[in-house]
Every structure is written in C-alpha cells, then in structure tokens.
Design an enzyme around this catalytic site. Structure first.
Site, short mmCIF file in Angstrom:
data_model
loop_
_atom_site.label_atom_id
_atom_site.label_comp_id
_atom_site.label_asym_id
_atom_site.label_seq_id
_atom_site.Cartn_x
_atom_site.Cartn_y
_atom_site.Cartn_z
N SER A 110 0.85 -1.19 0.00
CA SER A 110 0.00 0.00 0.00
C SER A 110 0.89 1.24 0.00
O SER A 110 2.00 1.20 0.54
CB SER A 110 -0.88 0.01 1.25
OG SER A 110 -1.57 1.24 1.36
N TYR A 123 -2.27 0.67 10.72
CA TYR A 123 -2.36 0.08 9.38
C TYR A 123 -1.08 0.38 8.61
O TYR A 123 -0.47 -0.51 8.01
CB TYR A 123 -3.59 0.61 8.64
CG TYR A 123 -3.69 0.12 7.22
CD1 TYR A 123 -4.11 -1.17 6.95
CD2 TYR A 123 -3.36 0.94 6.15
CE1 TYR A 123 -4.20 -1.63 5.64
CE2 TYR A 123 -3.44 0.49 4.84
CZ TYR A 123 -3.86 -0.80 4.59
OH TYR A 123 -3.94 -1.26 3.31
#
Length: 188
Positions: A110, A123
């Site tokens: 990501s 995250y």
C-alpha cells in the site's frame, strides 16, 4: 473481530471464472493467520498443478483509529494478517519455487507503507513492515530465479474501509481536534 472477517468470504465472486476456466482454476479459502492452513493450501496447489508460476499475495486487514485508541489485540490482528500472513504464504511458496527453478512473487502492499497520517498509524505500520520484509526478500531470493515485485496502490474506491475496516475506540479527547476533522474514523 478477526474471526468474523475470516467468515466474510464472497463465495460467488469467482463463480464466473470457475465456469469459464474449469479445472484450470482452483479456488480455496484459508485463514492467513494459521500457518498450517497456509502450508496445506499451498502444498495442495502444487500437488494439483505441478508447478505454479506466480504468487499474488494480497493480504489486507484495514485497521483505523488513533494509535492511542487501537488496542494491543487489534494491533496484533492487523500484523497477523498483513505481515505474518503475507510472510507465511511467501515462505511456503519459496521451497517450491526453488525446486521448479523460479517463480514470481507479487506482493500487494500500500502507499500507506510509505507514509502515515492520523487514524492510519497502525495500518501504515503493518504495511511498512511488509515493504521492509519483502524488499529484503527480493534480494535474498534473486539467485534462485525468484522475482519479487511490490505493488503500492493508493486509494481505490472500494468498500474496504467502510465495509471491511476495523476501527479502534478513539478516546473522547480527540473530539473537536484536527484528527476528528481531517481523518477521523467518524468519516468512514
């Protein structure tokens, strides 16, 4: 919460592909947090097909909230899926790839593995860990003709956050702060 996410399998999502490709497509569901399940599924895939050329590793567990508001248990869960699930899968593929003379690992990470922002700290931390581990792995396995690619997508319009995301319990102290206004979990 992680148990309920494991239960959330879209069984019909691959029906069209199964219909079109028949025996060329093998579908199984597994728990990435269970190394024995990962090992069994990977070994079964190699038994069925003989060789597998590509591992597309796309573990994703979205966890949002302030660092203070995310519990130790929730932190463990995001790392268990995003980091350890990805690593366990790659580790299980590697002996097979070496034996067959090569392979390709495509690790979906990501852009959050490159930065962090309010309510994405844990995250992002998990995605940074994925990036660090797979950058090292790429160099380590290169002599075995195993290629590693890390893909870092940015924001994509899906139901990932709103439908599948997990949220910490942000303390009331964050009300009326920049966190609440610019990135709060209330804006999901």
């Amino acid at each position: 919460m992680i148990g309920s996410l494991r239960q959330h399998v879209k069984k019909d999502a691959l029906a069209a592909l199964e219909s079109e490709y028949g025996a060329q497509l093998w579908v199984t569901a597994l728990d990435l947090t269970n190394p024995q399940a990962v090992n069994g599924a990977v070994n079964q895939a190699f038994q069925i097909f003989g060789t597998v050329d590509v591992l597309l590793n796309n573990a994703a567990y979205g966890l949002y909230g302030t660092v203070e508001g995310i519990s130790t248990k929730q932190t463990g869960e995001v790392f268990s899926v995003n980091v350890f699930g990805s690593l366990n899968t790659a580790r299980t593929f590697l002996p097979h790839f070496r034996e067959q003379g090569g392979g390709q690992i495509i690790q979906i990470a990501s852009m959050a593995g490159q930065y962090s922002a309010p309510v994405t700290g844990m995250y992002s931390a998990s995605k940074w860990a994925v990036e660090a581990a797979f950058e090292a792995l790429a160099t380590e396995v290169e002599p075995f003709n195993i290629q590693t690619t890390i893909v870092e997508p940015g924001g994509i319009r899906t139901n990932f956050v709103g439908g599948n995301g997990v949220f910490g319990e942000d303390p009331i102290a964050y009300q009326d702060t920049k966190v609440e206004k610019n990135g709060s979990t209330d804006e999901r």
